[in-house]
Design a protein around this motif. Structure first.
Motif, PDB file in Angstrom:
ATOM      1  N   GLY A 102       0.775  -1.232   0.000  1.00 50.08           N
ATOM      2  CA  GLY A 102       0.000   0.000   0.000  1.00 50.08           C
ATOM      3  C   GLY A 102       0.802   1.275   0.000  1.00 50.08           C
ATOM      4  N   GLY A 103       2.119   1.157   0.110  1.00 50.76           N
ATOM      5  CA  GLY A 103       2.940   2.358   0.065  1.00 50.76           C
ATOM      6  C   GLY A 103       2.960   2.960  -1.323  1.00 50.76           C
ATOM      7  N   GLY A 104       3.526   4.149  -1.418  1.00 51.65           N
ATOM      8  CA  GLY A 104       3.615   4.817  -2.713  1.00 51.65           C
ATOM      9  C   GLY A 104       3.974   6.263  -2.553  1.00 51.65           C
ATOM     10  N   SER A 105       3.809   7.001  -3.628  1.00 51.14           N
ATOM     11  CA  SER A 105       4.107   8.428  -3.633  1.00 51.14           C
ATOM     12  C   SER A 105       2.801   9.210  -3.704  1.00 51.14           C
ATOM     13  N   VAL A 106       2.723  10.245  -2.900  1.00 50.37           N
ATOM     14  CA  VAL A 106       1.509  11.054  -2.838  1.00 50.37           C
ATOM     15  C   VAL A 106       1.890  12.494  -2.525  1.00 50.37           C
ATOM     16  N   GLN A 107       1.061  13.424  -2.928  1.00 47.30           N
ATOM     17  CA  GLN A 107       1.302  14.821  -2.599  1.00 47.30           C
ATOM     18  C   GLN A 107       0.820  15.134  -1.196  1.00 47.30           C
ATOM     19  N   ALA A 108       1.394  16.157  -0.628  1.00 46.76           N
ATOM     20  CA  ALA A 108       0.991  16.585   0.708  1.00 46.76           C
ATOM     21  C   ALA A 108      -0.515  16.821   0.743  1.00 46.76           C
TER      22      ALA A 108
ATOM     23  N   ASP B 180       2.378  11.272  18.859  1.00 49.71           N
ATOM     24  CA  ASP B 180       1.790  12.613  18.835  1.00 49.71           C
ATOM     25  C   ASP B 180       1.809  13.197  17.418  1.00 49.71           C
ATOM     26  N   SER B 181       2.821  12.866  16.660  1.00 44.22           N
ATOM     27  CA  SER B 181       2.981  13.448  15.328  1.00 44.22           C
ATOM     28  C   SER B 181       1.927  12.981  14.332  1.00 44.22           C
TER      29      SER B 181
ATOM     30  N   ASN C 198      -6.833 -11.622   9.053  1.00 45.40           N
ATOM     31  CA  ASN C 198      -5.497 -11.578   9.646  1.00 45.40           C
ATOM     32  C   ASN C 198      -4.669 -10.468   9.003  1.00 45.40           C
ATOM     33  N   THR C 199      -5.291  -9.311   8.901  1.00 48.53           N
ATOM     34  CA  THR C 199      -4.654  -8.178   8.233  1.00 48.53           C
ATOM     35  C   THR C 199      -4.733  -6.937   9.108  1.00 48.53           C
ATOM     36  N   LEU C 200      -3.626  -6.236   9.165  1.00 51.67           N
ATOM     37  CA  LEU C 200      -3.519  -4.983   9.901  1.00 51.67           C
ATOM     38  C   LEU C 200      -3.497  -3.837   8.896  1.00 51.67           C
ATOM     39  N   TYR C 201      -4.104  -2.710   9.268  1.00 51.18           N
ATOM     40  CA  TYR C 201      -4.172  -1.562   8.373  1.00 51.18           C
ATOM     41  C   TYR C 201      -3.647  -0.300   9.068  1.00 51.18           C
ATOM     42  N   LEU C 202      -3.193   0.627   8.256  1.00 47.10           N
ATOM     43  CA  LEU C 202      -2.876   1.974   8.730  1.00 47.10           C
ATOM     44  C   LEU C 202      -3.416   2.952   7.704  1.00 47.10           C
ATOM     45  N   GLN C 203      -4.506   3.616   8.059  1.00 42.83           N
ATOM     46  CA  GLN C 203      -5.074   4.650   7.212  1.00 42.83           C
ATOM     47  C   GLN C 203      -4.355   5.955   7.514  1.00 42.83           C
ATOM     48  N   MET C 204      -3.763   6.544   6.495  1.00 45.17           N
ATOM     49  CA  MET C 204      -2.989   7.774   6.678  1.00 45.17           C
ATOM     50  C   MET C 204      -3.619   8.890   5.866  1.00 45.17           C
ATOM     51  N   ASN C 205      -4.110   9.895   6.543  1.00 44.85           N
ATOM     52  CA  ASN C 205      -4.742  11.052   5.907  1.00 44.85           C
ATOM     53  C   ASN C 205      -3.920  12.310   6.177  1.00 44.85           C
ATOM     54  N   SER C 206      -4.193  13.332   5.405  1.00 47.67           N
ATOM     55  CA  SER C 206      -3.502  14.628   5.558  1.00 47.67           C
ATOM     56  C   SER C 206      -1.997  14.438   5.655  1.00 47.67           C
ATOM     57  N   LEU C 207      -1.469  13.680   4.734  1.00 45.43           N
ATOM     58  CA  LEU C 207      -0.044  13.348   4.775  1.00 45.43           C
ATOM     59  C   LEU C 207       0.821  14.585   4.580  1.00 45.43           C
ATOM     60  N   LYS C 208       1.955  14.564   5.263  1.00 43.91           N
ATOM     61  CA  LYS C 208       2.913  15.663   5.216  1.00 43.91           C
ATOM     62  C   LYS C 208       4.256  15.144   4.700  1.00 43.91           C
ATOM     63  N   PRO C 209       5.086  16.013   4.150  1.00 43.50           N
ATOM     64  CA  PRO C 209       6.411  15.559   3.685  1.00 43.50           C
ATOM     65  C   PRO C 209       7.212  14.860   4.793  1.00 43.50           C
ATOM     66  N   GLU C 210       7.034  15.279   6.028  1.00 52.33           N
ATOM     67  CA  GLU C 210       7.765  14.664   7.132  1.00 52.33           C
ATOM     68  C   GLU C 210       7.282  13.256   7.459  1.00 52.33           C
TER      69      GLU C 210
ATOM     70  N   GLY D 207       8.820  -3.952   5.096  1.00 54.69           N
ATOM     71  CA  GLY D 207       8.599  -2.518   4.928  1.00 54.69           C
ATOM     72  C   GLY D 207       7.996  -2.144   3.588  1.00 54.69           C
ATOM     73  N   THR D 208       7.329  -0.990   3.575  1.00 53.37           N
ATOM     74  CA  THR D 208       6.780  -0.426   2.359  1.00 53.37           C
ATOM     75  C   THR D 208       7.068   1.076   2.386  1.00 53.37           C
ATOM     76  N   GLN D 209       7.529   1.611   1.275  1.00 51.86           N
ATOM     77  CA  GLN D 209       7.971   2.996   1.217  1.00 51.86           C
ATOM     78  C   GLN D 209       6.806   3.951   1.010  1.00 51.86           C
ATOM     79  N   VAL D 210       6.804   5.002   1.798  1.00 51.61           N
ATOM     80  CA  VAL D 210       5.831   6.086   1.644  1.00 51.61           C
ATOM     81  C   VAL D 210       6.610   7.370   1.382  1.00 51.61           C
ATOM     82  N   THR D 211       6.269   8.036   0.300  1.00 53.18           N
ATOM     83  CA  THR D 211       6.935   9.279  -0.061  1.00 53.18           C
ATOM     84  C   THR D 211       5.878  10.359  -0.252  1.00 53.18           C
ATOM     85  N   VAL D 212       6.012  11.455   0.475  1.00 53.48           N
ATOM     86  CA  VAL D 212       5.062  12.554   0.400  1.00 53.48           C
ATOM     87  C   VAL D 212       5.792  13.786  -0.110  1.00 53.48           C
ATOM     88  N   SER D 213       5.332  14.315  -1.209  1.00 56.29           N
ATOM     89  CA  SER D 213       5.969  15.488  -1.810  1.00 56.29           C
ATOM     90  C   SER D 213       5.168  16.743  -1.483  1.00 56.29           C
ATOM     91  N   SER D 214       5.887  17.842  -1.404  1.00 54.29           N
ATOM     92  CA  SER D 214       5.229  19.113  -1.053  1.00 54.29           C
ATOM     93  C   SER D 214       4.707  19.823  -2.284  1.00 54.29           C
TER      94      SER D 214
END
Length: 123
Positions: free
Chosen positions: A8-14, A61-62, A76-88, A116-123
């Motif tokens: 599920g990783g990938g590249s996405v804009q901020a 906290d971040s 038997n699957t774990l998820y992480l929903q990530m919204n409002s992604l930031k470059p950091e 691991g799976t790579q997540v890249t967030v561009s500004s």
């Protein structure tokens, strides 16, 4: 043999969203805590979110208010929903299975790790 496979990783804009998945084999989620960690280049691995065997969740906290950890016991699957992604948020994200039913965001609480799976967030 326990195997954790992230996807599920990938590249996405901020401001964008991604959902990470972690499929487990040889392991039963219902009896142990599970978690997500991340590691950016040149930085130490940090805990992002964890879910205990009773469903209680803990977040760094971040990411509070932006990320949600959940699990589908039937799959038997774990998820992480990530919204409002930031470059950091850019990092390699790892799924981990805990040593017991309850854990904090510490690597010491976890026994098994995915590749691991790579997540890249561009500004």
């Amino acid at each position: 043999q326990v195997q954790l496979v992230e996807s599920g990783g990938g590249s996405v804009q901020a401001g964008g969203s991604l959902r990470l998945s972690c499929a487990a084999s040889g392991y039963t989620y219902t009896s142990a805590c599970m978690g997500w960690f991340r590691q950016a280049p040149g930085k130490e691995r940090e805990g992002v979110a964890a879910i205990d065997a009773d469903g209680s969740t803990t977040y760094a906290d971040s990411v509070k208010g932006r990320f949600t950890i959940s699990q589908d016991n039937a799959k038997n699957t774990l998820y992480l929903q990530m919204n409002s992604l930031k470059p950091e948020d850019t990092a390699m994200y790892y799924c981990a299975a805990g040593k017991g039913g309850y854990c904090y965001l510490s690597s010491a609480d976890f026994r098994y790790w995915g590749q691991g799976t790579q997540v890249t967030v561009s500004s």
